[in-house]
Design a protein around this motif. Sequence first.
Motif, PDB file in Angstrom:
ATOM      1  N   ASN A   1       0.823  -1.229   0.000  1.00 56.63           N
ATOM      2  CA  ASN A   1       0.000   0.000   0.000  1.00 56.63           C
ATOM      3  C   ASN A   1       0.845   1.263   0.000  1.00 56.63           C
ATOM      4  O   ASN A   1       0.414   2.306  -0.468  1.00 56.63           O
ATOM      5  CB  ASN A   1      -0.922   0.023   1.226  1.00 56.63           C
ATOM      6  CG  ASN A   1      -2.075  -0.953   1.079  1.00 56.63           C
ATOM      7  OD1 ASN A   1      -2.355  -1.414  -0.021  1.00 56.63           O
ATOM      8  ND2 ASN A   1      -2.728  -1.276   2.176  1.00 56.63           N
TER       9      ASN A   1
ATOM     10  N   ASN B   1      -0.616  -4.790   2.944  1.00 59.90           N
ATOM     11  CA  ASN B   1      -1.950  -5.261   3.300  1.00 59.90           C
ATOM     12  C   ASN B   1      -2.047  -6.769   3.114  1.00 59.90           C
ATOM     13  O   ASN B   1      -1.663  -7.310   2.084  1.00 59.90           O
ATOM     14  CB  ASN B   1      -2.995  -4.560   2.414  1.00 59.90           C
ATOM     15  CG  ASN B   1      -4.399  -5.098   2.628  1.00 59.90           C
ATOM     16  OD1 ASN B   1      -4.966  -5.731   1.740  1.00 59.90           O
ATOM     17  ND2 ASN B   1      -4.968  -4.857   3.797  1.00 59.90           N
TER      18      ASN B   1
ATOM     19  N   THR C   1      -3.231  -4.444   7.907  1.00 58.36           N
ATOM     20  CA  THR C   1      -2.079  -3.766   7.309  1.00 58.36           C
ATOM     21  C   THR C   1      -0.947  -3.734   8.325  1.00 58.36           C
ATOM     22  O   THR C   1      -1.166  -3.457   9.503  1.00 58.36           O
ATOM     23  CB  THR C   1      -2.441  -2.328   6.886  1.00 58.36           C
ATOM     24  OG1 THR C   1      -3.491  -2.396   5.910  1.00 58.36           O
ATOM     25  CG2 THR C   1      -1.252  -1.611   6.274  1.00 58.36           C
TER      26      THR C   1
END
Length: 433
Positions: free
Chosen positions: A230, A244, A251
Amino acid sequence: MKTFAEVIEYLYARLPMFTRDGASAINPDVDKTLLFCEALGNPHQQFKSIHTAGTNGKGSTSHMMASVFAASGYKTGLYTSPHLVDFRERIRIDGQMIPEQRVIDFINDHNDLIEEIKPSFFEVTVAMAFDFFAKEKVDIAIIEVGLGGRLDSTNIINPELCMITNIGMDHMNILGDTLEEIAGEKAGIIKPNTPVVISERQESIQHVFVEKAKENNAPLYFANDYYQVNGLERKADGLHLSINNKEDNSTKAWHLDLAGGYQQKNILGVLCAIDQLRAMGFNLPAEQVAYGLNHVQESTGLRGRWQTLSTNPWIICDTGHNEDGIREVLSNLATLSYEQLHFVFGAMRDKDLSHILPQLPNDAIYYFAAPDMPRAMPADQLKELAATFGLQGQCYASISEAFLAAKDASKEKELIFIGGSTFVVADVLTNHF
């Protein structure tokens, strides 16, 4: 042979060697490796292993896996190639290189066998590694494929898990002219009923792995289906990643001490492989996994992967040496701020430079040179070919001379980059760092 230097000279001079001789040094099957290992008592059957293949990323992935296992308390073997400075880099246990005396003893003890079956340099090295790991009773060994997979000498093992990283155009004279053909060779490491993790889903060739896995009843996992990056930030101490987990939508922040942006692809494969290994009963605690990924260079001795060698002058090297590898190098360079790029560049004659040279920046100053080996493209030929793509610079009698010229020419806020071939990086590391 009494000294390590004598043994290494024998290995280099006596045996066919891909890095020197190219495709002619490769035996087109694993027969000699099997014969050699049978004479040693089949050491490859005496330890657990993980097998890694791929065009780019297999070395970094292997080192990451070894670091994680060592941090988790496993006695961990690591076999990789080629070496950069010392032959013994190829064979390590818990980050420590095989002792010189063990190399001397192995060659002296099996000299008659070597002369009889005439294996390649790589086949002898693989057998030496397997013998060392068996005798030292490692808990697990991470084994990196040398070239391809299906016919590679390392492909006599029956691993706990296989990993395949990026597939790109490289060694086409040996592996095939298309990504599909090359993927087929890499997929050759897939074994019956053995899980396989693919680090990077490539839509055009994923079917090759799906079909091979189905044929072998091998559970197949594409890392991108389970993990996604991410966020990514490159800092002086490496990569800081936000990843993630698609399974539980959590996360987590990870820190990797390897700075190349391309490592974001490799780490997904590593995390996915760790999940599968845990399911198989390996004890890889989250805290130790994080520590292992944060200390890859320290615990395994990995060098040459987007490595900053100096900050004054600013010098970075990277072993990327094919179309995809160079693309990743340029992607990393694009994130840096400098006033002028000095590029120390060399390449092998058997590389398809028509896919590499057009990518290189034509506002850099080039220092063309050839590593000291027959496979290397002569500097004057390289300069001439590069000029057809608008790349300008001078040629030098050696990599060392090219590097010193770049060092002399560079000023504050300018960057020296060393690359194009693993052997260019190896030459600079050996002679200057």
